[in-house]
Write a protein that holds these residues in place. Structure first.
Motif, PDB file in Angstrom:
ATOM      1  N   THR A 185      12.223  32.455  15.259  1.00  0.00           N
ATOM      2  CA  THR A 185      12.909  31.197  15.563  1.00  0.00           C
ATOM      3  C   THR A 185      14.326  31.163  14.999  1.00  0.00           C
ATOM      4  O   THR A 185      15.011  30.148  15.086  1.00  0.00           O
ATOM      5  N   SER A 186      14.780  32.266  14.430  1.00  0.00           N
ATOM      6  CA  SER A 186      16.107  32.314  13.839  1.00  0.00           C
ATOM      7  C   SER A 186      17.187  32.290  14.919  1.00  0.00           C
ATOM      8  O   SER A 186      16.995  32.780  16.029  1.00  0.00           O
ATOM      9  N   GLN A 187      18.340  31.747  14.570  1.00  0.00           N
ATOM     10  CA  GLN A 187      19.475  31.716  15.493  1.00  0.00           C
ATOM     11  C   GLN A 187      20.585  32.680  15.056  1.00  0.00           C
ATOM     12  O   GLN A 187      21.714  32.582  15.523  1.00  0.00           O
ATOM     13  N   THR A 188      20.251  33.596  14.148  1.00  0.00           N
ATOM     14  CA  THR A 188      21.259  34.541  13.650  1.00  0.00           C
ATOM     15  C   THR A 188      21.088  35.958  14.195  1.00  0.00           C
ATOM     16  O   THR A 188      21.819  36.862  13.797  1.00  0.00           O
ATOM     17  N   THR A 189      20.125  36.183  15.089  1.00  0.00           N
ATOM     18  CA  THR A 189      19.925  37.516  15.657  1.00  0.00           C
ATOM     19  C   THR A 189      21.250  38.038  16.237  1.00  0.00           C
ATOM     20  O   THR A 189      21.988  37.304  16.885  1.00  0.00           O
ATOM     21  N   LYS A 190      21.530  39.293  16.002  1.00  0.00           N
ATOM     22  CA  LYS A 190      22.783  39.858  16.501  1.00  0.00           C
ATOM     23  C   LYS A 190      22.531  41.272  17.029  1.00  0.00           C
ATOM     24  O   LYS A 190      21.918  42.094  16.349  1.00  0.00           O
ATOM     25  N   ALA A 191      23.017  41.521  18.238  1.00  0.00           N
ATOM     26  CA  ALA A 191      22.921  42.856  18.818  1.00  0.00           C
ATOM     27  C   ALA A 191      24.307  43.488  18.866  1.00  0.00           C
ATOM     28  O   ALA A 191      25.325  42.797  19.033  1.00  0.00           O
ATOM     29  N   ARG A 192      24.325  44.793  18.728  1.00  0.00           N
ATOM     30  CA  ARG A 192      25.582  45.560  18.720  1.00  0.00           C
ATOM     31  C   ARG A 192      25.462  46.715  19.700  1.00  0.00           C
ATOM     32  O   ARG A 192      24.647  47.622  19.510  1.00  0.00           O
ATOM     33  N   LEU A 193      26.245  46.660  20.745  1.00  0.00           N
ATOM     34  CA  LEU A 193      26.332  47.739  21.721  1.00  0.00           C
ATOM     35  C   LEU A 193      27.478  48.642  21.292  1.00  0.00           C
ATOM     36  O   LEU A 193      28.625  48.192  21.180  1.00  0.00           O
ATOM     37  N   LEU A 194      27.190  49.914  21.027  1.00  0.00           N
ATOM     38  CA  LEU A 194      28.182  50.819  20.435  1.00  0.00           C
ATOM     39  C   LEU A 194      28.606  51.912  21.390  1.00  0.00           C
ATOM     40  O   LEU A 194      27.775  52.529  22.072  1.00  0.00           O
ATOM     41  N   HIS A 195      29.917  52.144  21.407  1.00  0.00           N
ATOM     42  CA  HIS A 195      30.501  53.257  22.146  1.00  0.00           C
ATOM     43  C   HIS A 195      31.294  54.110  21.165  1.00  0.00           C
ATOM     44  O   HIS A 195      32.273  53.645  20.581  1.00  0.00           O
ATOM     45  N   TYR A 196      30.847  55.335  20.957  1.00  0.00           N
ATOM     46  CA  TYR A 196      31.593  56.293  20.138  1.00  0.00           C
ATOM     47  C   TYR A 196      32.530  57.050  21.071  1.00  0.00           C
ATOM     48  O   TYR A 196      32.077  57.788  21.955  1.00  0.00           O
ATOM     49  N   PHE A 197      33.823  56.854  20.885  1.00  0.00           N
ATOM     50  CA  PHE A 197      34.799  57.489  21.755  1.00  0.00           C
ATOM     51  C   PHE A 197      34.697  59.013  21.646  1.00  0.00           C
ATOM     52  O   PHE A 197      34.406  59.542  20.566  1.00  0.00           O
ATOM     53  N   PRO A 198      34.939  59.728  22.752  1.00  0.00           N
ATOM     54  CA  PRO A 198      34.931  61.197  22.668  1.00  0.00           C
ATOM     55  C   PRO A 198      35.939  61.661  21.620  1.00  0.00           C
ATOM     56  O   PRO A 198      37.100  61.238  21.652  1.00  0.00           O
ATOM     57  N   PRO A 199      35.524  62.486  20.686  1.00  0.00           N
ATOM     58  CA  PRO A 199      36.457  62.952  19.648  1.00  0.00           C
ATOM     59  C   PRO A 199      37.580  63.776  20.258  1.00  0.00           C
ATOM     60  O   PRO A 199      37.390  64.485  21.245  1.00  0.00           O
ATOM     61  N   SER A 200      38.756  63.678  19.660  1.00  0.00           N
ATOM     62  CA  SER A 200      39.871  64.516  20.092  1.00  0.00           C
ATOM     63  C   SER A 200      39.583  65.967  19.713  1.00  0.00           C
ATOM     64  O   SER A 200      38.755  66.261  18.853  1.00  0.00           O
ATOM     65  N   ASP A 201      40.293  66.890  20.373  1.00  0.00           N
ATOM     66  CA  ASP A 201      40.112  68.305  20.047  1.00  0.00           C
ATOM     67  C   ASP A 201      40.417  68.572  18.577  1.00  0.00           C
ATOM     68  O   ASP A 201      39.735  69.352  17.910  1.00  0.00           O
ATOM     69  N   GLU A 202      41.444  67.906  18.055  1.00  0.00           N
ATOM     70  CA  GLU A 202      41.796  68.093  16.645  1.00  0.00           C
ATOM     71  C   GLU A 202      40.680  67.602  15.732  1.00  0.00           C
ATOM     72  O   GLU A 202      40.320  68.267  14.762  1.00  0.00           O
ATOM     73  N   ALA A 203      40.126  66.422  16.098  1.00  0.00           N
ATOM     74  CA  ALA A 203      39.043  65.884  15.272  1.00  0.00           C
ATOM     75  C   ALA A 203      37.829  66.797  15.296  1.00  0.00           C
ATOM     76  O   ALA A 203      37.190  67.032  14.268  1.00  0.00           O
ATOM     77  N   LEU A 204      37.508  67.334  16.478  1.00  0.00           N
ATOM     78  CA  LEU A 204      36.347  68.217  16.576  1.00  0.00           C
ATOM     79  C   LEU A 204      36.529  69.486  15.762  1.00  0.00           C
ATOM     80  O   LEU A 204      35.575  70.009  15.175  1.00  0.00           O
ATOM     81  N   SER A 205      37.753  69.986  15.695  1.00  0.00           N
ATOM     82  CA  SER A 205      37.983  71.214  14.939  1.00  0.00           C
ATOM     83  C   SER A 205      37.787  71.003  13.451  1.00  0.00           C
ATOM     84  O   SER A 205      37.516  71.944  12.704  1.00  0.00           O
ATOM     85  N   GLN A 206      37.879  69.758  13.009  1.00  0.00           N
ATOM     86  CA  GLN A 206      37.726  69.454  11.588  1.00  0.00           C
ATOM     87  C   GLN A 206      36.313  69.005  11.231  1.00  0.00           C
ATOM     88  O   GLN A 206      35.920  69.021  10.073  1.00  0.00           O
ATOM     89  N   THR A 207      35.540  68.611  12.268  1.00  0.00           N
ATOM     90  CA  THR A 207      34.272  67.913  12.029  1.00  0.00           C
ATOM     91  C   THR A 207      33.309  68.690  11.158  1.00  0.00           C
ATOM     92  O   THR A 207      32.714  68.145  10.228  1.00  0.00           O
ATOM     93  N   GLU A 208      33.105  69.968  11.445  1.00  0.00           N
ATOM     94  CA  GLU A 208      32.063  70.699  10.751  1.00  0.00           C
ATOM     95  C   GLU A 208      32.354  70.892   9.274  1.00  0.00           C
ATOM     96  O   GLU A 208      31.457  71.187   8.488  1.00  0.00           O
ATOM     97  N   ASP A 209      33.612  70.715   8.881  1.00  0.00           N
ATOM     98  CA  ASP A 209      33.966  70.852   7.474  1.00  0.00           C
ATOM     99  C   ASP A 209      33.992  69.509   6.746  1.00  0.00           C
ATOM    100  O   ASP A 209      34.202  69.463   5.544  1.00  0.00           O
ATOM    101  N   GLU A 210      33.784  68.422   7.480  1.00  0.00           N
ATOM    102  CA  GLU A 210      33.841  67.092   6.881  1.00  0.00           C
ATOM    103  C   GLU A 210      32.473  66.693   6.332  1.00  0.00           C
ATOM    104  O   GLU A 210      31.440  67.253   6.704  1.00  0.00           O
ATOM    105  N   PRO A 211      32.453  65.690   5.439  1.00  0.00           N
ATOM    106  CA  PRO A 211      31.168  65.184   4.964  1.00  0.00           C
ATOM    107  C   PRO A 211      30.327  64.642   6.112  1.00  0.00           C
ATOM    108  O   PRO A 211      30.866  64.234   7.149  1.00  0.00           O
TER     109      PRO A 211
END
Length: 348
Positions: A185-211
């Motif tokens: 009966t709560s009125q605070t329910t919240k849904a979040r539809l998420l879109h993760y943008f395609p990573p840039s080539d530069e970002a992908l080249s760094q990804t595997e070394d990131e936390p």
């Protein structure tokens, strides 16, 4: 107790509906304090309608992200700290604005909450009115109904799971009782539809070394329960080409959870299943018997060169009580959630 290949506890939809109070062992194993507990339950054997509800909305997440920025910004709401409508680059994650994903927020159960003006003013993050794309907005026709249909489907199953968690509230050291903390009966329910943008080539080249948590930092939800759909990966090989649903582009992409013992585990949600994980509000309400789930999302580098840009679409439903509900003798849900919003939005 049954498990997925990665160790997540499974329960069947039919058992949840017919014998919820017989699931205590499965719930304690999933949500409790054992070192191997992951804090997540996978619900199997869902009604057949789920597959189309998921497919329809997650593809619309991609289509909304393709609208021009001016159009997307029509559907933002700064007064709610971007907790209704479109949000991109507003949330603080790992100490900086998060531009890696965009979110569309709405309450799929209540369009306009029936609470006092004072509550609406004090808690705009929960008690605002939904914002929906215009019905004739090209490319996202049917967005509102698709969002509500999937959100209400997840909500109904989440309410059944919350009922199955009642024994843990009854035995809590707190004088509160979990069945009194109503989400149905709560009125605070919240849904979040998420879109993760395609990573840039530069970002992908760094990804595997990131936390592991570089794309979506380790965090706890502040809900009682969070319902999760399996992510959908969509590929556009060239501009204007037909959109193709593909498998995860990297074995390292996906949802990561820390067990109660501190081990890091990648958890996959089968496409035809829902998952539910625990939030901080449930941990407080059960006196710590059921504990919140530390988790993050990683977007890894594509395993195949030249495979095109791949986005990640998913949907989360945060189920929580009204803001005046006591979680513990000294704190309401509203007081608790205000602190969380201050941390994540830095007065955005």
């Amino acid at each position: 107790v049954t498990y997925t290949q990665e160790g997540a506890v499974c329960i069947s939809y039919s058992d949840l509906i017919s014998t919820p109070l017989e699931l205590e062992a499965s719930i304690e194993k999933a949500f409790g304090s054992e070192p191997t507990s992951l804090g997540i339950i996978v619900v199997t054997g869902l009604p057949l309608a789920y597959a189309e509800l998921r497919r329809r909305l997650l593809k619309l997440a991609y289509e909304f992200s393709k609208l021009d920025e001016t159009t997307r910004e029509k559907y933002t709401d700064a007064s709610s700290r971007y907790s209704f409508g479109w949000s991109h680059g507003k949330e603080i994650m790992n100490g900086k604005p998060d531009f890696l994903k965009g979110s569309y927020y709405a309450n799929p159960v209540v369009d306009s909450p029936s609470v006092s003006k004072e509550y609406k003013t004090a808690y705009p993050e929960y008690y605002g009115d939904n914002i929906w794309p215009d019905t004739n907005e090209a490319g996202v026709e049917g967005f509102e109904q698709a969002f509500k249909d999937l959100g209400q489907f997840v909500f109904k199953i989440g309410c059944e799971l919350a009922a199955a968690c009642q024994p843990f509230g009854n035995s809590s050291p707190s004088p509160l009782r979990l069945e009194r903390i109503s989400i149905s009966t709560s009125q605070t329910t919240k849904a979040r539809l998420l879109h993760y943008f395609p990573p840039s080539d530069e970002a992908l080249s760094q990804t595997e070394d990131e936390p592991i948590d570089s794309w979506c930092g380790f965090h706890l939800d502040h809900s009682l329960l969070t319902g999760l759909c399996s992510a959908m990966y969509l590929q556009e090989t060239e501009i204007g080409a037909e959109l193709v649903e593909v498998s995860s582009p990297s074995p390292s992409s996906g949802l990561y959870i820390r067990t109660r013992g501190g081990d890091l585990t990648k958890v996959s949600i089968p496409v035809d299943c829902l998952a539910f994980q625990t939030g901080e509000a449930l941990e407080i309400a059960t006196g710590g018997r059921l504990r919140a789930t530390p988790h993050c999302v990683r977007v890894g580098a594509s395993a195949a060169a030249g495979s095109g840009k791949v986005s990640r679409e998913t949907f989360a439903l945060f189920m929580q009580p009204n803001i005046d509900q006591q979680l513990a003798p000294d704190v309401t849900f509203g007081q608790f959630s205000k602190r969380v919003f201050d941390e994540h939005y830095n007065n955005a």
